[in-house]
Enzyme design. Structure first.
Site, PDB file in Angstrom:
ATOM      1  N   SER A   1       0.852  -1.185   0.000  1.00  0.00           N
ATOM      2  CA  SER A   1       0.000   0.000   0.000  1.00  0.00           C
ATOM      3  C   SER A   1       0.885   1.233   0.000  1.00  0.00           C
ATOM      4  O   SER A   1       2.026   1.197   0.481  1.00  0.00           O
ATOM      5  CB  SER A   1      -0.901   0.017   1.239  1.00  0.00           C
ATOM      6  OG  SER A   1      -1.534   1.281   1.406  1.00  0.00           O
TER       7      SER A   1
ATOM      8  N   TYR B   1      -2.309  -0.905  10.208  1.00  0.00           N
ATOM      9  CA  TYR B   1      -2.385  -1.225   8.778  1.00  0.00           C
ATOM     10  C   TYR B   1      -1.139  -0.720   8.056  1.00  0.00           C
ATOM     11  O   TYR B   1      -0.514  -1.453   7.282  1.00  0.00           O
ATOM     12  CB  TYR B   1      -3.646  -0.605   8.176  1.00  0.00           C
ATOM     13  CG  TYR B   1      -3.774  -0.845   6.690  1.00  0.00           C
ATOM     14  CD1 TYR B   1      -4.290  -2.056   6.221  1.00  0.00           C
ATOM     15  CD2 TYR B   1      -3.378   0.112   5.767  1.00  0.00           C
ATOM     16  CE1 TYR B   1      -4.400  -2.293   4.849  1.00  0.00           C
ATOM     17  CE2 TYR B   1      -3.485  -0.119   4.400  1.00  0.00           C
ATOM     18  CZ  TYR B   1      -3.995  -1.319   3.951  1.00  0.00           C
ATOM     19  OH  TYR B   1      -4.096  -1.559   2.604  1.00  0.00           O
TER      20      TYR B   1
END
Length: 249
Positions: A141, A155
């Site tokens: 990401s 995350y």
């Protein structure tokens, strides 16, 4: 090089299902796994009806069941007659402010996104070494480039770990028959991003996944997708003082 047989984890929805659709349109054979077997069967029926010349194998898999990962990968590989590419895509976006009293949310995210990713990586690399070739794709990401406060802290940390594992493997396999790609998606429409409060620079699933598939097909070592505007934003994120990264949360 065209990789014909592609295994995708987390393929029952979102980016995984999107990639499956686009690879199917290119005539690729697919091995798809995820927790939701019913969704996989529906996707298989859709793809085989639309593209009758391809083979689609599906299997239920919870990547947190570490012993099941090599078994399912092997079964899917046998059904497909081998696997050229493994896309480590399965992940979750749970999170809670650290110290807020709900550590299990963050633990689950680290476990699924990083520890279980490592299990998939170990399995895929063992398969590729035995076959003498292969392409490992890690879906990280843009948030793996910088710590992000609040609910996305764990995350971001999990994706930083995935990126680091990919970089380590790229250093170990700089050339040759085994290729490593690290994808860093920006905000792409999916079930995960639908639960996010941030809609900044969100792109639709088809557009975002198209950029991912193009990077995979070119076997890039690292790709921020979509490249615009996320590539310059990632470079900006790296130098921003931590207090400003909440803009990306």
């Amino acid at each position: 090089m065209t990789r014909q047989k592609i295994l995708i984890t987390g393929a029952s929805s979102g980016l995984g299902a999107g990639m499956a659709r686009q690879f199917a349109a290119k005539g690729r054979d697919l091995a798809l796994c995820a927790r939701r077997a019913e969704n996989l069967e529906e996707l298989k029926a859709e793809l085989t009806a639309t593209y009758p010349s391809i083979t689609v194998a599906v299997a239920a898999l919870d990547v947190n069941d570490h012993e099941a990962v090599p078994k399912v990968f092997q079964e899917l590989s046998e059904e497909l007659g081998g696997v050229d590419t493994v896309i480590v895509n399965a992940g979750i976006g749970k999170g809670y402010p650290i110290g807020g009293g709900k550590p299990w949310h963050n633990i689950a995210t680290i476990e699924t996104n990083l520890v279980s990713a490592l299990v998939q990586i170990e399995t895929a690399m063992a398969m590729f070494k035995a076959a003498g070739r292969g392409h490992l794709v890690l879906v990280s990401s843009v948030l793996g480039n910088k710590g992000v406060p609040g609910v996305k802290a764990a995350y971001a940390a999990s994706k930083a770990g995935v990126t680091s594992l990919g970089e380590s493997l790229r250093a170990e396999y700089p050339s040759g028959p085994i290729k490593i790609t690290v994808l860093e998606p920006g905000y792409i429409e999916s079930e995960m991003t639908a639960k996010s409060n941030s809609t900044m620079l969100m792109v639709d699933n088809e557009t975002g996944v198209k950029a991912m598939v193009e990077a995979i097909e070119k076997e890039k070592g690292r790709a921020v997708v979509p490249g615009w505007p996320w590539w310059p934003l990632v470079e900006l994120m790296k130098v921003l003082p931590p207090k400003y990264t909440k803009r990306f949360a």
